[in-house]
Design a protein around this motif. Structure first.
Motif: not given
Ligand SMILES: [Mg+2]
Ligand SMILES: Nc1ncnc2c1ncn2[C@@H]1O[C@H](COP(=O)(O)OP(=O)(O)OP(=O)(O)O)[C@@H](O)[C@H]1O
Lengths: 249, 270
Positions: A54-56, A154-157
Motif C-alpha cells: 500500500k505504501t509502495t 493519505l497513508d494511515e494518517p
Molecule cells: Mg504502509
C-alpha cells in the motif's frame, strides 16, 4: 528534484489512471501489473495486509519512487500527501509549514485559511514540537489541502491517534473532502474507518487489487447499521481476519 | 528581570549560567582560593612559585589601569577573531560543498579527512617558514585549527538530515534550492553550532601556541615576558584571561543556540 514530480505523471483527464504498474524490490513483485482508476472527487479506501504494498503504491503516486517505463500513471495535479507521521519541519512554525512551497501573493492568507479549516487558528505561530499528535496531524492535513490537490493521498494518517481523536479526525476529513472534493486515496488498516468514510473500498493482495466494492450508503454512516456490518464482515473475511467466533483484528 | 526584550538571549543565558552553577558549587573553589592565600601569606608557597590570589588581583588591576592589559587583550582578540572568521568560513564552505554534492564529497572530503589526522599544531615550524613570524602565521594557525571542527560537524549535520523530511519537501514542490534552504541547512544547524563551540575551544588553544611564536603583543606575549622576569602574578593574570575568554565565547554560542534553535523541544518547554 526540480518542481515537476516525474515526467510520467501527466495530468489525467479529470481522474487518476494507473496502468500496468509493477514494483519489485527483492523477491516477488510488490505491485504486480496493477491497474486502477479513480474518478474525480471519489473517496477510495485501500485495505491490505501489512507488507502488501500500500505504501509502495502511494509513494509511487506521490512521485517519491520512480515509475517504470512500461507503466502509465496519469494523475490530476497537484498531488498532495499526508502520512502516518505528520513530518512537519520542526524549525518552521505551524503556519510556515503549511505555507511551504506555496507561491503567489496570497500564500500566507491561504495557509492561515487552511489552518482555520482544521481548527488551528490559535496555534498559527506555534512550533511543531509543542503540538499534540492530533494537532500535528491536522497541520499535515492543512498542508496537503492548501494546495487544492486533484489527488489527495493519505497513508494511515490516523493510525497513531487515540480512538476518540481518530473519530474526530474522520469527521474532519469528510468535511474537508466534501468542501474541496479532491479524489482521495486513503490507506488504512482499520476496516471500520474504510467503511465509514469511503465511496469505494479496495483490497490489495499479492500486488493486485483483489476486491473493489462500492459503498453508497449515505453519510454520516451508522456504524451499527446492517449494511455497515455486512460490508465490514465481507472485508474482514477477504482480509482473512474473521472467524465465526469473532474478529481478531 | 529588567532588560528582557532587546538583549534577551545573551543576557538570559549568562543569567542562566550563573543560576545553574548555583552558590553551593562555588563553596569548594572559594575554600581552595582562601587556603592558597593563607599558604602564600604564611610562607609555604613562595611568590616565585605561585603568586597569591590577592597579589594576582592587585596586578590585574594595575595592568588594567596602565592600559597594558586592554592592549594585549585587544591584540589577542583580534587574532582569534580573524582566525575564526577565516577558519569557520572555510570549514563551513567546504563542508557544504562536500555535504551537498557527491562530486564535492569526492573532491573535498578525502583530503580534508587526511589532513585532519595531522596534529595541526605540529605545522608551526612550516607556518613560520611560509609566513614568517608576524601576524600571518598566528592567524593562519587559528584558522586551520578552527576549520576542522566546524567542517566535520557541518558535514555530519548536512548528511544527517532526516530523509523523510526531504521527501516531504519534494512532494510539496520544493526544488533543490528550496530543499537546501528550508530543509537541509536548518536541519544541520544544531550540529553546526556544536561545531562552532568546538571551534571556539580550538581557537584559544591555537592562540596560546601561536602566541609563543615571537610575539611582541598579546596575552601570550604578556605571559612569556613575565616568565623571563619570574612574575608569576602576571602569568596567572594571563591564564585567568584565557579562561575568562573561553567562558565568554562559550556563553555567546549558547546564547546563539537559544536564539537560533528556539524550535527545539528541550528549549521550547519554557
Ligand atoms: Mg504502509
Ligand atoms: N525501499 C525498499 N526496499 C526493499 N523493500 C521494500 C522497500 N520498500 C518496501 N519494500 C517491501 O515491499 C513490501 C511492501 O511494503 P509497503 O511498505 O508498501 O507495505 P504496506 O502495505 O504499506 O504495509 P503496512 O501496512 O505494514 O504499512 C514489503 O515487503 C517491504 O518490505
Amino acid at each position: 528534484m526540480d518542481g515537476s514530480i516525474s515526467p510520467i505523471l501527466l495530468d489525467g483527464p479529470g481522474g487518476a489512471r494507473i496502468r500496468n504498474l509493477t514494483r519489485r524490490f527483492q523477491g516477488p513483485a510488490v505491485l504486480d501489473r496493477l491497474d486502477l482508476d479513480i474518478q474525480p472527487g471519489q473517496f477510495v479506501a485501500l485495505l491490505g495486509a501489512s507488507g502488501s504494498g500500500k505504501t509502495t503504491l502511494l509513494r509511487t503516486l506521490a512521485g517519491l519512487d520512480p515509475v517504470p517505463d512500461d507503466a502509465v500513471v496519469a494523475l490530476p495535479q497537484p498531488v498532495a500527501v499526508a502520512f502516518q507521521q505528520p513530518l512537519l519541519l520542526p524549525w518552521k512554525t505551524v503556519h510556515s509549514n503549511v505555507a511551504l512551497g506555496l507561491t503567489g501573493a496570497d500564500a500566507n492568507a491561504r495557509a492561515a485559511e487552511a489552518l482555520a479549516e482544521v481548527g488551528l487558528t490559535h496555534r498559527l505561530h506555534a512550533w511543531p514540537a509543542t503540538l499534540s499528535g492530533g494537532e500535528a496531524q491536522r497541520v499535515a492535513l492543512a498542508r496537503a489541502l492548501v494546495r487544492a490537490p486533484g489527488l489527495l493521498l493519505l497513508d494511515e494518517p490516523f493510525a497513531a491517534l487515540d480512538a476518540l481523536t481518530r473519530l474526530r479526525m474522520h469527521a474532519l476529513v469528510l468535511d474537508l473532502w466534501r468542501r474541496h472534493r479532491p479524489a482521495t486515496l486513503l490507506v488504512t488498516h482499520d476496516v471500520d474507518e474504510a467503511v465509514a468514510l469511503a465511496d469505494r473500498i479496495l483490497v490489495l493482495e499479492h500486488g493486485r487489487i483483489v476486491l473493489d466494492v462500492a459503498n453508497h450508503a449515505p453519510r454520516p454512516r451508522d456504524r451499527g447499521a446492517v449494511e455497515f456490518l455486512t460490508l465490514r464482515t465481507r472485508l474482514l473475511e477477504r482480509l482473512g481476519v474473521y472467524s465465526h467466533e469473532g474478529v481478531f483484528a | 528581570m529588567s532588560a528582557t526584550t532587546m538583549g534577551r538571549p545573551v543576557v538570559s543565558s549568562i543569567r542562566l549560567a550563573w543560576s545553574f552553577t548555583g552558590w553551593r558549587r562555588l563553596v569548594t573553589p572559594l575554600v581552595l582560593v582562601l587556603a592558597w592565600q593563607a599558604l602564600a601569606m604564611t610562607g609555604p608557597i613562595s611568590v616565585r612559585t605561585l603568586a597569591s590570589p590577592l597579589q594576582v588581583l592587585v596586578t590585574a588591576w594595575g595592568l588594567t589601569v596602565s592600559g597594558e592589559l586592554p592592549w594585549h587583550l585587544a591584540v589577542s582578540l583580534g587574532r582569534v577573531a580573524a582566525g575564526l572568521a577565516i577558519g569557520v568560513s572555510l570549514g563551513t564552505g567546504l563542508a557544504l560543498v562536500a555535504g551537498l554534492s557527491r562530486l564535492g564529497e569526492t573532491v573535498v572530503d578525502a583530503p580534508v579527512q587526511m589532513l585532519r589526522t595531522l596534529p595541526f599544531l605540529a605545522l608551526v615550524p612550516l607556518f613560520i617558514l611560509w609566513f614568517g613570524i608576524g601576524e600571518t602565521p598566528k592567524i593562519a594557525l587559528v584558522a586551520l585549527g578552527t576549520a576542522f571542527p566546524i567542517y566535520l560537524n557541518v558535514f555530519a549535520g548536512v548528511r544527517g538530515v532526516e530523509p523523510r523530511l526531504v521527501e516531504m519537501g519534494r512532494v510539496f514542490g520544493l526544488d533543490r534550492r528550496g530543499l537546501i534552504g528550508h530543509v537541509v541547512l536548518p536541519a544541520a544547524l544544531p550540529q553546526a553550532l556544536v561545531g562552532l563551540r568546538m571551534s571556539l575551544g580550538t581557537a584559544w588553544l591555537s592562540l596560546v601556541v601561536a602566541e609563543q611564536i615571537n610575539a611582541n603583543a598579546g596575552i601570550g606575549f604578556l605571559i612569556n615576558d613575565a616568565r623571563d622576569f619570574l612574575r608569576t602574578d602576571v602569568i596567572l593574570v594571563g591564564l585567568l584571561l584565557y579562561a575568562l575568554l573561553g567562558l565568554l565565547a562559550d556563553t555567546l554560542v549558547r546564547g546563539l543556540e537559544r536564539r537560533m534553535l528556539a524550535w527545539r523541544p528541550q528549549l521550547v518547554r519554557n
